[in-house]
Write an enzyme that holds these catalytic residues in place. Sequence first.
Site, PDB file in Angstrom:
ATOM      1  N   ARG A   1       0.709  -1.285   0.240  1.00  0.00           N
ATOM      2  CA  ARG A   1      -0.085  -0.044  -0.141  1.00  0.00           C
ATOM      3  C   ARG A   1       0.683   1.237  -0.071  1.00  0.00           C
ATOM      4  O   ARG A   1       0.527   2.211  -0.581  1.00  0.00           O
ATOM      5  CB  ARG A   1      -1.069  -0.036   1.308  1.00  0.00           C
ATOM      6  CG  ARG A   1      -1.724   1.262   1.464  1.00  0.00           C
ATOM      7  CD  ARG A   1      -2.793   1.212   2.460  1.00  0.00           C
ATOM      8  NE  ARG A   1      -2.770   0.527   3.473  1.00  0.00           N
ATOM      9  CZ  ARG A   1      -1.975   0.450   4.483  1.00  0.00           C
ATOM     10  NH1 ARG A   1      -1.119   1.269   4.761  1.00  0.00           N
ATOM     11  NH2 ARG A   1      -2.025  -0.477   5.446  1.00  0.00           N
TER      12      ARG A   1
ATOM     13  N   TYR B   1     -17.137  17.913 -13.874  1.00  0.00           N
ATOM     14  CA  TYR B   1     -17.415  16.450 -13.966  1.00  0.00           C
ATOM     15  C   TYR B   1     -18.449  16.002 -12.856  1.00  0.00           C
ATOM     16  O   TYR B   1     -18.076  16.240 -11.718  1.00  0.00           O
ATOM     17  CB  TYR B   1     -16.071  15.762 -13.818  1.00  0.00           C
ATOM     18  CG  TYR B   1     -16.311  14.135 -13.702  1.00  0.00           C
ATOM     19  CD1 TYR B   1     -16.619  13.431 -14.608  1.00  0.00           C
ATOM     20  CD2 TYR B   1     -15.983  13.671 -12.455  1.00  0.00           C
ATOM     21  CE1 TYR B   1     -16.894  12.318 -14.530  1.00  0.00           C
ATOM     22  CE2 TYR B   1     -16.063  12.030 -12.469  1.00  0.00           C
ATOM     23  CZ  TYR B   1     -16.455  11.467 -13.613  1.00  0.00           C
ATOM     24  OH  TYR B   1     -16.787   9.907 -13.474  1.00  0.00           O
TER      25      TYR B   1
ATOM     26  N   ASP C   1      -7.820  19.922 -12.530  1.00  0.00           N
ATOM     27  CA  ASP C   1      -8.373  18.516 -13.087  1.00  0.00           C
ATOM     28  C   ASP C   1      -8.062  18.796 -14.446  1.00  0.00           C
ATOM     29  O   ASP C   1      -8.681  19.514 -15.365  1.00  0.00           O
ATOM     30  CB  ASP C   1      -9.827  18.325 -12.904  1.00  0.00           C
ATOM     31  CG  ASP C   1     -10.115  16.875 -13.258  1.00  0.00           C
ATOM     32  OD1 ASP C   1      -9.599  16.295 -14.229  1.00  0.00           O
ATOM     33  OD2 ASP C   1     -11.460  16.203 -12.992  1.00  0.00           O
TER      34      ASP C   1
ATOM     35  N   LYS D   1      -8.592   7.909 -18.659  1.00  0.00           N
ATOM     36  CA  LYS D   1      -8.950   8.598 -19.926  1.00  0.00           C
ATOM     37  C   LYS D   1      -7.847   8.631 -20.869  1.00  0.00           C
ATOM     38  O   LYS D   1      -7.020   7.556 -21.242  1.00  0.00           O
ATOM     39  CB  LYS D   1      -9.492   9.873 -19.576  1.00  0.00           C
ATOM     40  CG  LYS D   1     -10.549  10.055 -18.364  1.00  0.00           C
ATOM     41  CD  LYS D   1     -11.839   9.172 -18.651  1.00  0.00           C
ATOM     42  CE  LYS D   1     -12.702   8.888 -17.433  1.00  0.00           C
ATOM     43  NZ  LYS D   1     -13.234  10.195 -16.655  1.00  0.00           N
TER      44      LYS D   1
HETATM   45  C1  LIG Z   1     -13.508  10.273 -15.232  1.00  0.00           C
HETATM   46  C2  LIG Z   1     -13.096  11.669 -14.663  1.00  0.00           C
HETATM   47  C3  LIG Z   1     -12.652  11.827 -13.418  1.00  0.00           C
HETATM   48  C4  LIG Z   1     -12.868  10.573 -12.466  1.00  0.00           C
HETATM   49  O1  LIG Z   1     -11.826   9.696 -12.767  1.00  0.00           O
HETATM   50  P1  LIG Z   1     -12.277   8.040 -12.272  1.00  0.00           P
HETATM   51  O2  LIG Z   1     -10.762   7.686 -12.759  1.00  0.00           O
HETATM   52  O3  LIG Z   1     -13.446   7.614 -13.267  1.00  0.00           O
HETATM   53  O4  LIG Z   1     -12.356   7.988 -10.774  1.00  0.00           O
HETATM   54  C5  LIG Z   1     -12.650  12.966 -12.835  1.00  0.00           C
HETATM   55  N1  LIG Z   1     -12.701  14.092 -13.611  1.00  0.00           N
HETATM   56  C6  LIG Z   1     -12.785  13.909 -14.889  1.00  0.00           C
HETATM   57  C7  LIG Z   1     -12.666  15.307 -15.757  1.00  0.00           C
HETATM   58  C8  LIG Z   1     -13.168  12.825 -15.570  1.00  0.00           C
HETATM   59  O5  LIG Z   1     -13.620  12.690 -17.004  1.00  0.00           O
END
Ligand SMILES: *Cc1c(COP(=O)(O)O)cnc(C)c1O
Length: 393
Positions: free
Chosen positions: A60, A112, A184, A209
């Site tokens: 961890r 988001y 983000d 992504k």
């Molecule tokens: C998908 C996404 C998240 C969350 O990420 P996960 O890996 O699905 O937990 C946060 N911000 C944006 C802009 C996203 O597209």
Amino acid sequence: MAKKVKETAHGPKSMKFNSKVIHAGVSPDPSTGAIMTPIFQTSTYVQDEPGVHKGHEYGRTSNPTRSALEANLAALENGKYGLCFSSGLGAMDTLLKMLNPGDEIISTNDLYGGSYRLMTRVYGRFGIKSHFIDLNDTVQLEKLINPRTRLIWIETPTNPMLNIVDIRKVTKIAEKYGIITCVDNTFASPYLQRPLDLGADIILHSCTKYLGGHSDAVLGALVCNKKEIDDQLRFLQNACGATPGPMDCFLILRGIKTLHIRMKRACRNAGRLAEFLKNHPAINKVNYPGFKTHPSHQLASTQMSDYGAMVSFDLKKDSLESAIGVLKKFKMFSLAESLGGVESLVGHPSTMTHASIPREERLKVGLTDSLIRLSVGIEDIEDLMADLDQALS
Ligand SMILES: *Cc1c(COP(=O)(O)O)cnc(C)c1O
């Protein structure tokens, strides 16, 4: 184990971006010469005597595959420190635990859905209040700032309306008041935008992504430059335990190696599809920051190196039924949540990614019932265009 990015002659500082995606943070395995970072599938590490070990104690706390990815991500964002988590929201959850009850967050009103849900429905219960505004409205932003404001949460380009927030302007204001900023950077990826260079304290990624890019792993990351922030985040990463497994770290590392060529191709496809949609009789409005007529086109041009591969649009016949009619007809675009993979996806924010945001809030930012979002992949443009055309006819 805090793994700082190496600054040797071959280290990330001397490399350009397209080399960093392949080389930063990784080096051949010293025990075998394996060129690819091994998947260290282990939960613990043998010690010679208590406290005498090779840098890793427990899975961890750290893992060599994860450490390589963390160093790679830090280098891509021009940051010193990288931390990986089991998902993007796991990363955000860990970061939000830096706050205390009574603290306040200011964020964008076009966010988001999962981030909105975490702030309001989870951290709201623990006495942390979140405000959602147009962050480019700096008058309103400064009005909202008070001694309890601890964090400004920026997402740009925004999801799904593809507005652009001025990172330099917002982080400068935050700095004046001693408020931490997090960007983000999931939609842009470090290929298009590097927020630490623009003044941000922390970057969040859903590596699920564009960074991973192949829709085969869920993983999150935080990158920062300040030791005191890294110390807190690293403590929380280990204390809370939302860490990723080594296999997923390997998959993301492997995906990143082609980030630059995937992004370049996806951006080019998206620009051509946006142009096609703009002239289509069934379409009301296309949201794409690459248009000269987009309200933040100028800002996008200075803050990003291209306009991204996300496009959203709504229909002249604005209703849930007409949107569903179109969505059912897609053949090459797959109807699915998520984005940023090599394959093109289509989504319906109001019933999918943004269903957790109340309808009145959605409509305020233009997220209508017929809004459709495309994550444009790297297929042949002619096939993508033909699919869109038949779905809209
Ligand atoms: C998908 C996404 C998240 C969350 O990420 P996960 O890996 O699905 O937990 C946060 N911000 C944006 C802009 C996203 O597209």
